[in-house]
Design an enzyme around this catalytic site. Sequence first.
Site, PDB file in Angstrom:
ATOM      1  CE  LYS A 102      -3.905  44.484 -25.981  1.00  0.00           C
ATOM      2  NZ  LYS A 102      -3.334  45.648 -25.316  1.00  0.00           N
ATOM      3  N   GLY A 163       0.506  54.359 -24.376  1.00  0.00           N
ATOM      4  CA  GLY A 163       1.531  55.041 -23.591  1.00  0.00           C
ATOM      5  C   GLY A 163       1.492  56.554 -23.671  1.00  0.00           C
TER       6      GLY A 163
HETATM    7  C1  LIG Z   1      -0.325  46.553 -21.581  1.00  0.00           C
HETATM    8  C2  LIG Z   1      -0.897  46.624 -22.915  1.00  0.00           C
HETATM    9  O1  LIG Z   1      -1.523  45.724 -23.382  1.00  0.00           O
HETATM   10  C3  LIG Z   1      -0.695  47.865 -23.689  1.00  0.00           C
HETATM   11  O2  LIG Z   1      -0.321  47.561 -24.968  1.00  0.00           O
HETATM   12  C4  LIG Z   1      -1.997  48.577 -23.639  1.00  0.00           C
HETATM   13  O3  LIG Z   1      -2.449  48.901 -24.866  1.00  0.00           O
HETATM   14  C5  LIG Z   1      -2.023  49.668 -22.636  1.00  0.00           C
HETATM   15  O4  LIG Z   1      -1.786  50.941 -23.102  1.00  0.00           O
HETATM   16  P1  LIG Z   1      -1.443  52.111 -22.059  1.00  0.00           P
HETATM   17  O5  LIG Z   1      -0.093  51.830 -21.546  1.00  0.00           O
HETATM   18  O6  LIG Z   1      -1.548  53.386 -22.857  1.00  0.00           O
HETATM   19  O7  LIG Z   1      -2.486  52.045 -20.966  1.00  0.00           O
END
Ligand SMILES: CC(=O)[C@@H](O)[C@H](O)COP(=O)(O)O
Length: 264
Positions: A102, A163
């Site tokens: 990713k 987040g």
């Molecule tokens: C775990 C990860 O790859 C994060 O950078 C992702 O974008 C998830 O975001 P949230 O924590 O808002 O679900």
Amino acid sequence: MSDDIFQIAGKTYNSRLIVGTGKYQDFAQTREAVKASGAEIVTVAIRRVNIGQNAGEASLLDYLPPSEFTYLPNTAGCYTAEDAIRTLRLARELLDGHKLVKLEVLGDQHTLFPNVRETLKAAEVLVKDGFDVMVYTSDDPIIAKELQEIGCCAVMPLASLIGSGMGILNPWNLRLIIEQLSVPVLVDAGVGTASDATIALELGCDGILMNTAIAHAKDPVRMARAMKLAVEAGRESFLAGRMPKKLYSADPSSPVSGLIAASK
Ligand SMILES: CC(=O)[C@@H](O)[C@H](O)COP(=O)(O)O
């Protein structure tokens, strides 16, 4: 056997939910929540989580063995294409030539919004270098298309800030992206609760990636279960096809003809 296939880079998965592995109390809780979510792909921040870089420390690999889960190393914390590329090459070494990654290249620490210029640059290099790149991006349909043209195997627009738990802020842009792309489109970031996941899948997203909504729930394991069900419900609802929306007017549920006349 369902004929509703979900494939990423040529591999078929039963679950359309990808979960993060950060922000948990400890690795034991991470494992319990991941198991409850039914996810088969787990994403790992190479700069933050030990998968062998720090010898002598507990490793996530002992709790989520690669024989059981597909790892999706990510570049959380990278602000330049160069940093992201270096990080994923390290992940490839640590995970014996692993190709599925990713890519996220962030713009600033305040919003964690993607820097799309650096993201496009890194995606070009990584695809040429043989990686299968799932890419975190903004919900801009033009950029999403460019990332597909570069050769990314999945495009992952944000629902809202990482987040934040704000849910899907622009379903219309997501719809445009879904309509235009042939590679899988997954919502990544901003999910707050189970109904957000259902809405994403109902819109036609192929899958969803989340972390904070599960890890920071009061009961992460229970929320992980809720997310599993929410994703399944959203996908079923999408495939079933919703009833047409009408102008605001009622439509009685029971027949209107042949009614027995009320006695006087
Ligand atoms: C775990 C990860 O790859 C994060 O950078 C992702 O974008 C998830 O975001 P949230 O924590 O808002 O679900």
